[in-house]
Design an enzyme around this catalytic site. Structure first.
Site, PDB file in Angstrom:
ATOM      1  N   TYR A 232      33.456  45.714  44.812  1.00 32.41           N
ATOM      2  CA  TYR A 232      33.623  47.153  45.093  1.00 32.41           C
ATOM      3  C   TYR A 232      33.740  47.863  43.738  1.00 32.41           C
ATOM      4  CZ  TYR A 232      38.592  45.969  44.564  1.00 32.41           C
ATOM      5  OH  TYR A 232      39.788  45.510  44.089  1.00 32.41           O
ATOM      6  N   HIS A 280      34.470  43.931  39.520  1.00 27.22           N
ATOM      7  CA  HIS A 280      33.609  45.107  39.365  1.00 27.22           C
ATOM      8  C   HIS A 280      32.361  44.828  38.534  1.00 27.22           C
ATOM      9  CE1 HIS A 280      37.057  46.883  41.093  1.00 27.22           C
ATOM     10  NE2 HIS A 280      37.805  46.679  40.026  1.00 27.22           N
TER      11      HIS A 280
END
Ligand code: C5P
Length: 304
Positions: A232, A280
């Protein structure tokens, strides 16, 4: 015949003129849409096929009484967390929040009379020794995030914070002039907000100036901007995309890994030598920031 020819010519000219007038009138918004968006010299949202397509796909960024999360989005959101509570429990928690916190919209909508300038300040070590402080403070809106402090770092990061993005794990106490922008990564984060407001002995005391990012916006940034890369998006990248909604001019500070590709911080010595960017897609995010800069949508201050 000459009279007849003259008459036809005049009629043609008049008709052409009328059509031109009608075209200009009906396409008024097309001709003028780039000039009336904001009062800055250049507005971020001026029409551009690449950015406009990305922005048009955006949901409403903040949760509100009229903007609850759908079950579909909830199911996406569950995948980035370990919280086992279900959709019904989540909705009850959000109900409680909207009973406690007034609908507090901490940003102004775009207007031709306004020039909303913003500084988005990430926590990169590249801020160290940058002398960006006064430049950052010069913006109307200054958005900081997570543990990013100003005290002791004023010369490089400034003093002003109008909005502070955080979640419970990264929370710090805020003063009364700063909006808390909560990024909820799980239902517990919303319960934390209620406790921090209602209970007396808490690590972080919250006032009522709260804005809550919608998980639908997180999913949008992940799917539409990052093409699902990484688990995410990082807090900083989501904040930057959020700022495109809140501002007419965006200056970006404090983004970028160190030379070993670690996400180091300006306020601490790197303890973990191989910190990297965790869940990430740090590289992808950085490339998009550079793209926004190359296309002159944002200003990007790299610290070097
Ligand atoms: O580490 P933290 O999440 O608190 O930093 C805030 C944001 O700043 C990150 O989510 C990331 O987007 C950005 N950052 C960066 N380069 C660093 C450190 C942080 O781009 N060296």
């Amino acid at each position: 015949d000459i009279v007849g020819a003259c008459f036809t010519l005049v009629r043609e000219i008049t008709l052409t003129h009328t059509y031109l007038y009608m075209y200009t009138y009906t396409h008024h918004s097309f001709f003028y849409r780039n000039t009336s968006l904001c009062a800055c010299d250049k507005c971020l949202m001026e029409y551009d096929p690449w950015l406009s397509e990305l922005m048009e796909a955006s949901p409403e960024p903040f949760l509100s009484v009229t903007n609850y999360m759908s079950e579909d989005i909830f199911n996406w959101w569950k995948r980035i967390q370990r919280d086992k509570r279900n959709y019904t429990f989540y909705n009850k928690t959000v109900d409680k929040i909207f009973h406690i916190f007034p609908p507090n919209v901490g940003f102004t909508r775009p207007s031709p009379d306004l020039c909303r300038t913003c500084a988005v300040v990430g926590n990169s070590g590249n801020l160290m020794g940058s002398f960006y402080g006064p430049l950052i403070d010069f913006h109307d809106i200054v958005i900081r995030m997570n543990r990013g402090p100003t005290k002791g770092f004023e010369r490089d990061v400034g003093t002003k914070t109008t909005h502070h993005v955080m979640y419970p794990h990264s929370s710090t106490n805020l003063d009364n002039t700063t909006y808390l922008v909560l990024f909820p990564f799980k239902t517990y984060d919303l319960e934390w907000l209620i406790q921090s407001f209602t209970q007396r002995y808490v690590l972080c005391k919250v006032n009522t100036s709260v804005m809550i990012l919608s998980p639908a916006f997180m999913k949008y940034v992940h799917h539409v901007w990052l093409k699902r890369k990484g688990k995410y998006p990082s807090t900083g990248f989501m904040t930057l995309i959020l700022s495109l909604h809140m501002c007419d001019e965006v200056s970006v500070f404090g983004f970028g890994a160190d030379r070993n590709r670690n996400w180091n911080h300006y306020y601490e010595k790197l303890k973990v030598k191989r910190l990297r960017t965790g869940h990430h897609a740090g590289n992808e995010e950085y490339k998009l920031i550079e793209e926004l800069y190359k296309k002159e949508k944002i200003l990007f201050f790299r610290g070097w």
